[in-house]
Design an enzyme around this catalytic site. Sequence first.
Site, PDB file in Angstrom:
ATOM      1  N   GLY A 174       0.875  -1.403  -0.187  1.00 34.40           N
ATOM      2  CA  GLY A 174      -0.287   0.260  -0.202  1.00 34.40           C
ATOM      3  C   GLY A 174       0.497   0.778   0.015  1.00 34.40           C
ATOM      4  CB  CYS A 226       1.282   2.398  17.222  1.00 33.81           C
ATOM      5  SG  CYS A 226      -0.551   2.504  18.457  1.00 33.81           S
TER       6      CYS A 226
END
Length: 456
Positions: free
Chosen positions: A256, A263
């Site tokens: 992607g 995080c």
Amino acid sequence: MRISMIGTGYVGLVSGTCFSEFGVDVVCVDKDAGKIERLNGGEIPIFEPGLDAMVASNVAGGRLSFTTDLAASVAASDAVFIAVGTPSRRGDGHADLSYVYAAAREIARAMTGYTVVVTKSTVPVGTGREVARIIREERPDADFDVVSNPEFLREGSAIQDFMRPDRVVIGTSSPRAQQVMRQLYRVLYLIETPILFTELETSELIKYAANTFLATKITFINEVADLCEKVGANVHDVARGIGLDNRIGRKFLHAGPGYGGSCFPKDTLALVRTAQECGAPLRIVETVVDINSTRKKAMAGRVLAACGGSLEGKTVAVLGLTFKPNTDDMRDAPSLDIVPALVTAGATVQAFDPEGMAEAKPLLPEITYCEDAYGAMTGADVVVLLTEWNEFRALDLDRAKALLKAPVMVDLRNVYTPADMVAAGFTYSSIGRPAPEAPPQGDTAEAAATPSSAPA
């Protein structure tokens, strides 16, 4: 047993609510009076599937409440969890621990009797020892232990992750503190959840090592995807081929635009800084951070290429703005790099996200926000699929073609199948998969086929 959860952000609110579901009496504390007022009125400040119903049921059951009165809550608690923010610090990228240490001082002043102070926030190695030092400095007479209990919650499936976790990590060498933590997690013992007791520093490092490894796995498959495009291979098949090896595993091998969220970006950076300060640099992680930052910025170039090398005066439809589906979280989302780059290149951007637009508007004020995906596509020269929300997996492509100026899609999440998209009449590009060939002229049966969604 009664606990206080200091901080009603994502980690604090989810963790506190889930503990109350275990039957523990939980008071969630926050300095933001407006947020506490909204929570007491039943308004949930974050989007997390199932959280609103769980909050409501436990409030009604008397096990969960919200307050700004930290002193009263801590004084009546057996354990106090610190779940405040630890954002990246400006300048050096290290975790900003000012909120953690401020909470520790307030807790110290309010404690009565033996209290277990638990760091639930993600904190660098050594933070627990510093929290203990601060408490001892504030209250030399205090009877307490400091415990590390990192969270491993995925946004969008956080309740399931808390209620049925892969493991629970607890850092403490105190038998008294261990007993309190065993009692808190008793429900998970009954379903044989692995519970790992370690030293304080080990527990703190486990959290960072886990997130950094997953970020590395994402970055690895993204680089493999780039290679696939050069040699004509299919990254989906490569990921499946290596993921079926149990030593590697299939999760986090989805190509992607790069990782984002609350995080991975800050945790990888914080671990890099800790390692450098300790004289044991993590060169792999340093490279991961650099590659991911570069990758997100480069994604706009794929849209530019799909539009013939220029976006000047063109309209781009962007579907999805949050860093992942099933959350309204915009922190370090790839859209924050990609969308401004499109605007800088001369494009007008029309966007839709099912849950994230309220969070996105202050961050991306220069774009137009639409009521649904089809509104975003109306009059656009190209559609960019940026976040793989379920409702984007089965778009009415005939309707989309009618709304778009040209049937062009840049799929940065590999939601659709290249051959099916071409058969539907789209000019289609994705990540790490061979460019599809146009169907033979006159092959109307295949051209009319409805595209199917591929797992992202």
